[in-house]
Design a protein around this motif. Structure first.
Motif, PDB file in Angstrom:
ATOM      1  N   ASP A  73      -5.947   9.065  -6.132  1.00 39.59           N
ATOM      2  CA  ASP A  73      -4.666   9.492  -5.548  1.00 39.59           C
ATOM      3  C   ASP A  73      -4.770   9.592  -4.026  1.00 39.59           C
ATOM      4  OD1 ASP A  73      -3.112   9.625  -7.747  1.00 39.59           O
ATOM      5  OD2 ASP A  73      -3.043  11.810  -7.883  1.00 39.59           O
ATOM      6  N   ARG A  74      -5.794  10.289  -3.573  1.00 38.26           N
ATOM      7  CA  ARG A  74      -5.972  10.476  -2.124  1.00 38.26           C
ATOM      8  C   ARG A  74      -6.271   9.157  -1.438  1.00 38.26           C
ATOM      9  NH1 ARG A  74      -8.728  15.900  -0.183  1.00 38.26           N
ATOM     10  NH2 ARG A  74      -7.477  17.365  -1.375  1.00 38.26           N
ATOM     11  N   ASP A 131       1.764   6.219  -4.244  1.00 36.66           N
ATOM     12  CA  ASP A 131       2.441   7.260  -5.015  1.00 36.66           C
ATOM     13  C   ASP A 131       1.919   7.267  -6.460  1.00 36.66           C
ATOM     14  OD1 ASP A 131       5.127   9.015  -5.262  1.00 36.66           O
ATOM     15  OD2 ASP A 131       4.837   7.788  -7.052  1.00 36.66           O
ATOM     16  N   PRO A 132       1.490   8.449  -6.957  1.00 35.39           N
ATOM     17  CA  PRO A 132       0.882   8.502  -8.297  1.00 35.39           C
ATOM     18  C   PRO A 132       1.830   8.053  -9.422  1.00 35.39           C
ATOM     19  CG  PRO A 132       1.072  10.720  -7.341  1.00 35.39           C
ATOM     20  CD  PRO A 132       1.428   9.751  -6.264  1.00 35.39           C
ATOM     21  N   THR A 133       3.131   8.350  -9.306  1.00 35.46           N
ATOM     22  CA  THR A 133       4.062   7.909 -10.357  1.00 35.46           C
ATOM     23  C   THR A 133       4.171   6.392 -10.365  1.00 35.46           C
ATOM     24  OG1 THR A 133       5.331   9.939 -10.094  1.00 35.46           O
ATOM     25  CG2 THR A 133       6.399   8.160 -11.291  1.00 35.46           C
ATOM     26  N   ARG A 134       4.217   5.796  -9.170  1.00 29.66           N
ATOM     27  CA  ARG A 134       4.294   4.324  -9.117  1.00 29.66           C
ATOM     28  C   ARG A 134       3.017   3.690  -9.638  1.00 29.66           C
ATOM     29  NH1 ARG A 134       7.661   5.347  -4.395  1.00 29.66           N
ATOM     30  NH2 ARG A 134       5.909   5.185  -2.980  1.00 29.66           N
ATOM     31  N   ARG A 135       1.866   4.339  -9.387  1.00 27.85           N
ATOM     32  CA  ARG A 135       0.627   3.778  -9.952  1.00 27.85           C
ATOM     33  C   ARG A 135       0.633   3.921 -11.473  1.00 27.85           C
ATOM     34  NH1 ARG A 135      -1.771   6.354  -6.138  1.00 27.85           N
ATOM     35  NH2 ARG A 135      -2.983   7.605  -7.576  1.00 27.85           N
ATOM     36  N   PHE A 151       0.829  -1.211   0.000  1.00 32.90           N
ATOM     37  CA  PHE A 151       0.000   0.000   0.000  1.00 32.90           C
ATOM     38  C   PHE A 151       0.862   1.259   0.000  1.00 32.90           C
ATOM     39  CE2 PHE A 151      -3.669  -2.665   1.088  1.00 32.90           C
ATOM     40  CZ  PHE A 151      -4.570  -2.135   0.182  1.00 32.90           C
ATOM     41  N   HIS A 152       2.013   1.208   0.652  1.00 35.63           N
ATOM     42  CA  HIS A 152       2.918   2.355   0.577  1.00 35.63           C
ATOM     43  C   HIS A 152       3.330   2.587  -0.885  1.00 35.63           C
ATOM     44  CE1 HIS A 152       6.242   5.075   1.142  1.00 35.63           C
ATOM     45  NE2 HIS A 152       7.021   4.230   0.490  1.00 35.63           N
ATOM     46  N   ALA A 153       3.667   1.479  -1.575  1.00 29.60           N
ATOM     47  CA  ALA A 153       4.100   1.587  -2.976  1.00 29.60           C
ATOM     48  C   ALA A 153       2.982   2.146  -3.850  1.00 29.60           C
ATOM     49  CB  ALA A 153       4.550   0.220  -3.492  1.00 29.60           C
ATOM     50  N   LEU A 154       1.752   1.694  -3.629  1.00 31.83           N
ATOM     51  CA  LEU A 154       0.626   2.133  -4.460  1.00 31.83           C
ATOM     52  C   LEU A 154       0.164   3.545  -4.096  1.00 31.83           C
ATOM     53  CD1 LEU A 154      -1.594  -1.087  -4.655  1.00 31.83           C
ATOM     54  CD2 LEU A 154      -0.156  -0.122  -6.456  1.00 31.83           C
TER      55      LEU A 154
END
Lengths: 111, 111
Positions: B9-10, A17-21, A12-15
């Motif tokens: 995002d949020r 971030d908008p760039t990582r998504r 969930f930490h990884a997801l």
């Protein structure tokens, strides 16, 4: 190579971030090289590599280097773990609503 | 009151924090007051309020103040949006695998 047990905190930490998504969105269409990821996202190669490291550590992405090219692909176990966490929360919540509904539908014993 | 369109995002930023996911786990069993949330999580009331603000802004949680008690509950639209985002990525990836499988199963025209 099968990954270790999914770590829901890292996933969930990884997801988060908008760039990582955006990287995950790109990869869901198929494996690509690191440079192919950097171009459309308009970020530096170094930034992509950093984000990929987070995604790989969380078990959402696998990368493999052949010669000079590192290819990245989705590791579905990570996505499934996140989906399951959310589905579990939602289904607990829905079961509770059902129980409330049943309670309200029961004839009042004290009447 | 229905919430505005889910902001993915949020939502993922909110779910990226372990304390906020612990709050979601607690709330999936049913609505609780802010102080009931703070106690088992062993964090200050001020910290809970901050985390709740993030969860409420993302559309994952609704809170309502009656008298001096603020009650928190899950807002299922937010959870569904996150679940859908993940399911979409996974299904794109799986469709791609299916196409690859079909290609491999086809007789080679050049033979």
């Amino acid at each position: 190579m099968p990954r270790k047990k999914p770590d829901i905190d890292r996933i969930f930490h990884a997801l988060g971030d908008p760039t990582r998504r955006a990287i995950m969105e790109k990869l869901s269409a198929g494996p690509v090289s690191v440079s192919q990821l950097a171009e459309p996202l308009d970020i530096t190669l170094a930034a992509v590599v950093q984000h990929l490291q987070v995604l790989e550590d969380s078990g959402l992405v696998q990368t493999e280097k052949v010669g000079r090219v590192r290819t990245c692909r989705i590791e579905p176990t990570g996505l499934s773990a996140a989906e399951q966490w959310i589905a579990d929360r939602r289904s607990m919540w829905e079961r509770r609503l059902d129980r409330l509904g049943n309670l309200l539908a029961e004839p009042d014993q004290n009447d």
